[in-house]
Structure formats: structure tokens, C-alpha cells
Design a protein around this motif. Structure first.
Motif: not given
Ligand code: NDP
Length: 321
Positions: A45, A215, A237, A241, A259
């Protein structure tokens, strides 16, 4: 020292090997000579820009090694100590400077390789099963991507707490891994309908908690698999997402959605130490085994990212400096 930088955000090709000067520790910091670097999905990410960072940047959040020097006013560690850390950017290197307060001692009997493979993923499992949702004896739990790094530890920890574990995986080989870890039921979501299978297994009641690091692709099935007042813990994710949703979508079952992220559960050094101790205890007792599924030379971090995102890894992945 050799390091791997994301020169800009993008695909694995933005990772480049660079030669950087060895940093020296400032006040409150230690210099850790890395024995092993932990690869985590969050690294992809940072590399892709899903989680914004400023480039060029030596990415990576987790490593284990030996303290080579200490800065002023460090009392927590001394030169030669075996340590690991999991929240300081810059781990894709042969060494890194880390705040002493954010590293932990690795106990005798735990190798530095296991520490680098387990600290971030294992402490994530720790807060997910003990603090975010408290898994109890008799609970039904759904764990997605159960043959992965966090997934393998989650399955074992939930079993150790007395839960009935339904695990999802993306291939037959990964189904075998999940079963061997103790999962009671395994669903291959590459061709099975997860919510329908969960309903069948639970007599229509659903599960008390879903741990979902996948995700986007599992969101609907996760919500549909919950029991009344169940909790969907969407913590990653891997497929993209999870989507935005109206709170009214939770009303049919009075469901909860959270989350969370690890770093909000290890804010203080006390929380960090407690989480690490709980993890090292379940490793030492044999309740949880850490599977180092594959290793790559640090200089081949690009290939490691391709394997992780290509769903070709199982368990933890190490980068060896
Ligand atoms: P994993 O080893 O679990 O790798 C990801 C796995 O996700 C893959 O092996 C794959 O398993 C599954 N997956 C499903 N769909 C996809 C897809 N489209 N692309 C890629 N993978 C997919 O990674 P980690 O153990 O490092 O992390 C697991 C998750 O936990 C990640 O989402 C990560 O961000 C999250 N995480 C969150 C933390 C937090 O604090 N919130 C802390 C640590 C991790 P299969 O083939 O079986 O589907």
C-alpha cells in the motif's frame, strides 16, 4: 548499506536497490543491524500510494536484528541485544535507526527470523482476537485468507481460545494448509459461495465475528455471514479497499463494523510490550507456529511484492539482507 527504495509510487517496478550511508542513532534511538526483514501487505500500500507516503522512501515497517549502537539516554537496550520492531518506516535495509521505545527484546528461544516473521502479523492477530473483538470459547469465527501471514496466526489463536473456525482460502493447496492449522471448516472462495456455506454450517445463525483482510471482494459475503449483533472486523485491502456503505445496511442484524489498525492498539510502550509478550508466550507454548513460507534476498524485494500481490505466498515472507 544496501536498501530498497520506492522511487515513486506505483507497481513493484518502482522498487530500486540503492546504496545509503549507515545512519547513526540520535537521542533515544538505537541502530539495529537487520538479520531478517518482514514483508507485510501494508508495504504494497505504501509502494502503490494507496496509503500516501512521500517518495523516494525506504519502505518496510518490520525487522529483527542486533543492536549495533545506542543513542544518548537509551536505557531500554544495550549493544548486542536481540530486538525486533514493527512500526518504524525504513526496514527494507541492512540496518535502521529506530526509537528504542518502539522496539522489543526478542526472548531466548525465538529466532530473529521468527521474530521478523511474526511481530507485525502476530501482534495484529493478538489485538484482533483479544481486544478488538474478544473471542471466547464456543464462538463461531470466520477468517478470510487463512493461509496467509496474518490469517495463519488468526486461525491458530482463535482455536487456542476455543472458537469454531471457518476459514476461507483461494486454492486447494491453501485449503490443506488451513485444515492443518486446525480450521474446523474450510471454504475455497475461488469457487464456493461463502455466505451460503456459512449459513449451512451454522444452521442459519451466522458467525459472531468475521476477520476480513481481503476487503473489496469479500465485503458482501462478510456482512451476509454475520450472526445477529455480530462484528465485521475489516482490517485490510488485499483485493482493494472495502466499499462505502450506509449505516442502515447494518440494521437487519444490528451488526457492528470496525476498521482497526495495529498502531492504534500499541500506542504506548506498555501496550507494545504487553502485545509482544502475549505473542511470544503463545509462540513459546507451541500454541501458535510461525510458518516462514518463503524468503527472498532483500535486493529482490520487487519479486517478493509480485509474489505477495499475485497470491503466490503462504504464511510469512522474509527479505534477507
Ligand atoms: P497475506 O499473506 O494474507 O496475503 C494476502 C492474501 O490475501 C493472499 O495470499 C490471498 O490469499 C488473499 N487475497 C484475496 N484476494 C486477493 C487479491 N485480489 N489480491 C491479493 N491477495 C488476495 O498478507 P498479510 O498477512 O501481510 O496481510 C493480510 C491482510 O491483513 C492485509 O490486508 C493487510 O493489509 C492486513 N493487515 C492489517 C493490519 C491492521 O492493523 N489493520 C496489520 C497487518 C495486516 P488467497 O489466495 O487464499 O485468497
Amino acid at each position: 548499506m544496501l536498501a530498497v527504495q520506492a522511487v515513486r509510487t506505483g507497481g513493484p517496478e518502482v522498487l530500486e536497490v540503492v546504496d545509503l550511508p549507515l545512519p547513526s542513532p540520535g537521542p533515544g534511538q538505537i541502530l539495529v543491524r537487520h538479520q531478517a526483514v518482514g514483508l507485510n501487505y501494508i508495504d504494497t500500500y505504501h509502494r502503490s500510494g494507496l496509503y500516501p507516503v512521500k517518495t523516494p522512501l525506504v519502505i518496510g515497517l518490520e525487522a529483527a536484528g542486533v543492536v549495533e549502537s545506542v543513542g544518548e539516554a537509551v536505557t531500554r537496550f544495550k549493544v548486542g541485544d536481540r530486538v525486533a520492531y514493527n512500526g518504524t518506516m525504513g526496514a527494507y535495509a541492512q540496518a535502521a535507526v529506530v526509537p528504542a521505545e518502539r522496539a522489543v527484546l526478542v526472548p531466548d528461544g525465538v529466532s530473529l527470523e521468527v521474530a521478523a516473521a511474526a511481530l507485525l502479523k502476530g501482534m495484529t492477530a493478538e489485538f484482533l482476537v483479544r481486544r478488538c473483538f474478544h473471542v471466547k470459547q464456543g464462538d463461531w469465527v470466520l477468517v478470510h485468507a487463512a493461509a496467509g501471514g496474518v490469517g495463519q496466526i488468526l486461525v491458530q489463536w482463535c482455536k487456542a481460545l476455543g472458537a469454531t473456525v471457518v476459514a476461507t482460502v483461494g486454492s486447494t493447496a491453501k485449503a490443506t494448509i488451513a485444515r492443518d492449522l486446525g480450521a474446523d471448516h474450510v471454504i475455497d472462495y475461488s469457487h464456493e459461495d461463502v455466505a451460503a456455506r456459512v449459513a449451512e454450517l451454522t444452521g442459519g445463525r451466522g458467525v459472531a465475528v468475521v476477520y476480513d483482510g481481503v476487503g473489496k471482494d469479500t465485503w458482501e459475503a462478510s456482512l451476509a455471514s454475520l450472526a445477529r449483533r455480530g462484528m465485521l472486523v475489516t482490517f485490510g485491502n488485499a483485493s482493494g479497499p472495502a466499499p462505502a456503505f450506509p449505516p442502515l445496511a447494518l440494521a437487519p442484524k444490528s451488526a457492528f463494523v470496525t476498521r482497526p489498525k495495529l498502531f492504534d492498539y500499541i500506542v504506548t510502550t506498555e501496550e507494545l510490550d504487553e502485545s509482544a509478550q502475549a505473542l511470544f508466550a503463545v509462540i513459546a507454548s507451541g500454541a501458535i507456529k510461525i510458518d516462514i513460507g518463503q524468503t527472498f534476498p532483500l535486493a529482490e524485494a520487487r519479486a517478493a511484492h509480485e509474489a505477495l500481490e499475485g497470491r503466490r505466498t503462504t504464511g510469512a515472507t522474509l527479505l534477507l539482507p
